[in-house]
Design a protein around this motif. Structure first.
Motif, PDB file in Angstrom:
ATOM      1  N   MET A  73       0.256  -1.524  -5.492  1.00  0.00           N
ATOM      2  CA  MET A  73       0.235  -1.859  -4.068  1.00  0.00           C
ATOM      3  C   MET A  73       1.635  -2.141  -3.536  1.00  0.00           C
ATOM      4  SD  MET A  73      -2.888  -1.474  -3.368  1.00  0.00           S
ATOM      5  CE  MET A  73      -4.438  -1.396  -4.272  1.00  0.00           C
ATOM      6  N   LEU A  74       2.455  -2.804  -4.328  1.00  0.00           N
ATOM      7  CA  LEU A  74       3.779  -3.197  -3.845  1.00  0.00           C
ATOM      8  C   LEU A  74       4.824  -2.102  -3.995  1.00  0.00           C
ATOM      9  CD1 LEU A  74       4.317  -6.918  -4.938  1.00  0.00           C
ATOM     10  CD2 LEU A  74       3.876  -6.012  -2.652  1.00  0.00           C
ATOM     11  N   HIS A  75       4.731  -1.282  -5.032  1.00  0.00           N
ATOM     12  CA  HIS A  75       5.858  -0.420  -5.386  1.00  0.00           C
ATOM     13  C   HIS A  75       5.534   1.070  -5.417  1.00  0.00           C
ATOM     14  CE1 HIS A  75       7.909  -4.120  -6.271  1.00  0.00           C
ATOM     15  NE2 HIS A  75       7.037  -4.436  -7.216  1.00  0.00           N
ATOM     16  N   HIS A  76       4.364   1.470  -4.940  1.00  0.00           N
ATOM     17  CA  HIS A  76       4.036   2.894  -4.976  1.00  0.00           C
ATOM     18  C   HIS A  76       4.979   3.702  -4.075  1.00  0.00           C
ATOM     19  CE1 HIS A  76       1.768   1.447  -1.382  1.00  0.00           C
ATOM     20  NE2 HIS A  76       2.119   2.628  -0.892  1.00  0.00           N
ATOM     21  N   TYR A 111      -1.720  -4.441  -8.670  1.00  0.00           N
ATOM     22  CA  TYR A 111      -0.762  -5.204  -7.872  1.00  0.00           C
ATOM     23  C   TYR A 111       0.576  -4.496  -7.808  1.00  0.00           C
ATOM     24  CZ  TYR A 111       2.194  -9.147  -6.405  1.00  0.00           C
ATOM     25  OH  TYR A 111       3.083  -9.969  -5.756  1.00  0.00           O
ATOM     26  N   VAL A 145      -4.882   0.403   0.618  1.00  0.00           N
ATOM     27  CA  VAL A 145      -3.587   0.283  -0.051  1.00  0.00           C
ATOM     28  C   VAL A 145      -2.524  -0.191   0.941  1.00  0.00           C
ATOM     29  CG1 VAL A 145      -1.733   1.578  -1.182  1.00  0.00           C
ATOM     30  CG2 VAL A 145      -4.122   1.956  -1.852  1.00  0.00           C
ATOM     31  N   ALA A 146      -2.541   0.373   2.143  1.00  0.00           N
ATOM     32  CA  ALA A 146      -1.568  -0.037   3.163  1.00  0.00           C
ATOM     33  C   ALA A 146      -1.739  -1.514   3.516  1.00  0.00           C
ATOM     34  CB  ALA A 146      -1.726   0.823   4.414  1.00  0.00           C
ATOM     35  N   ASN A 189      -0.436  -3.638   0.611  1.00  0.00           N
ATOM     36  CA  ASN A 189       1.016  -3.566   0.587  1.00  0.00           C
ATOM     37  C   ASN A 189       1.623  -4.528   1.599  1.00  0.00           C
ATOM     38  OD1 ASN A 189       3.553  -2.112   2.046  1.00  0.00           O
ATOM     39  ND2 ASN A 189       3.632  -1.820  -0.171  1.00  0.00           N
ATOM     40  N   GLN A 190       1.104  -4.508   2.803  1.00  0.00           N
ATOM     41  CA  GLN A 190       1.642  -5.407   3.825  1.00  0.00           C
ATOM     42  C   GLN A 190       1.359  -6.869   3.477  1.00  0.00           C
ATOM     43  OE1 GLN A 190      -0.357  -6.386   7.504  1.00  0.00           O
ATOM     44  NE2 GLN A 190       1.360  -5.554   8.670  1.00  0.00           N
ATOM     45  N   TYR A 201       0.700  -8.444   0.587  1.00  0.00           N
ATOM     46  CA  TYR A 201       1.381  -9.029  -0.564  1.00  0.00           C
ATOM     47  C   TYR A 201       2.899  -9.065  -0.392  1.00  0.00           C
ATOM     48  CZ  TYR A 201      -2.858  -9.458  -3.393  1.00  0.00           C
ATOM     49  OH  TYR A 201      -4.077  -9.834  -3.888  1.00  0.00           O
ATOM     50  N   GLN A 202       3.409  -8.399   0.601  1.00  0.00           N
ATOM     51  CA  GLN A 202       4.817  -8.590   0.924  1.00  0.00           C
ATOM     52  C   GLN A 202       5.043  -9.929   1.621  1.00  0.00           C
ATOM     53  OE1 GLN A 202       7.059  -5.317   2.667  1.00  0.00           O
ATOM     54  NE2 GLN A 202       5.519  -3.855   1.942  1.00  0.00           N
TER      55      GLN A 202
END
Length: 286
Positions: free
Chosen positions: A77-80, A74, A105-106, A109-110, A112-113
């Protein structure tokens, strides 16, 4: 086998396999390594999507994947950063490669934002089935026309909720611009006539809650009675021998037929019998 005898037999097998001992040799052991809800969701999703071939290999590849994410999917995904993504290059399991992984991953990322749970990715607004990215079942491409819906009877009223759910999820998953065309094959839906074994298995893990320590039951808006039984080669073979499937081919309608028969055995939790059918097929070579 008569109805009551079949139910008793399968209930015994559910009790035999729906227990923590089942976890260690099954891909579900991967999300059980985590405690944060979002880590569980991500780990379970990858474990289900990569569930091709021998279970030992699947487990090893998942462990390799999450080691590349420092065992914090998690957060990854958010902070890489761009440099972190280089650590994913070279990952491969069967036909799933790093191109597919980078898109996943992209997507995460989208998503969970915007949401704190992957469950919302499976909960379509009422009008979403008539919007863009409806799969064209004749060519496998995506259409960006609301009028395409009239060509797809699968989207009419009366379609089981979970069928709409899976169709929506696939369209949502590939809603990012410039998704890799090759990646489409890794996320199925009923529109492609697929049994959707991997996604149905993932949903079983997330939705079922019976305090047996195997399935997680962390999602509450979908109900166990809504689920479709994951129909892999082992479940399919055993179900046919027990007379639970009559349909000749194995596709989405086969999974629906099987689940309909399992609903007769337990209308509130039909998919618990996945444990019995899979265990009979894999462990007992029924």
């Amino acid at each position: 086998m008569e109805f009551l005898a079949l139910k008793d037999f399968l209930d015994i097998k559910v009790a035999q396999y729906n227990r923590p001992d089942f976890i260690q040799n099954d891909p579900i052991c991967i999300p059980h390594q985590f405690s944060k809800k979002q880590d569980i969701e991500i780990a379970a999703f990858f474990a289900a999507i990569l569930a091709w071939g021998q279970r030992k290999t699947i487990i090893n590849k998942c462990n390799e994947l999450f080691a590349r994410m420092d065992h914090a999917p998690y957060n990854f995904m958010l902070h890489h950063q761009d440099g972190d993504l280089k650590g994913l290059l070279g990952f491969k399991h069967r036909t799933f490669n790093d191109t597919d992984l980078l898109y996943f991953v992209a997507f995460f990322n989208q998503h969970y934002q915007q949401s704190d749970s992957l469950e919302t990715a499976f909960l379509a607004p009422a009008d979403e089935f008539r919007k863009e990215y409806i799969a064209d079942v004749t060519g496998g491409s995506f259409l960006e026309s609301a009028s395409a819906v009239c060509l797809l009877p699968e989207l009419n009223a009366g379609v089981p909720r979970i069928e709409k759910t899976l169709n929506y999820f696939r369209s949502y998953f590939f809603s990012l611009p410039d998704y890799p065309r090759r990646t489409i094959k890794h996320v199925s839906s009923p529109l492609q006539k697929s049994t959707c074994k991997r996604l149905n298995m993932f949903l079983r893990w997330m939705v079922r809650q019976d305090n047996q320590g195997v399935d997680f039951g962390i999602w509450k808006r979908l109900k166990p009675a809504d689920l479709i039984c994951p129909c892999d080669v082992h479940v399919d073979r055993v179900a046919r021998r027990l007379g639970l499937i009559e349909r000749r081919q194995t596709d989405w309608r086969t999974a629906v037929e099987l689940t309909g028969r399992l609903l007769e055995l337990d209308p509130m939790d039909p998919v618990k019998y996945d444990f019995a059918l899979f265990g009979l097929g894999v462990e007992e070579k029924f």
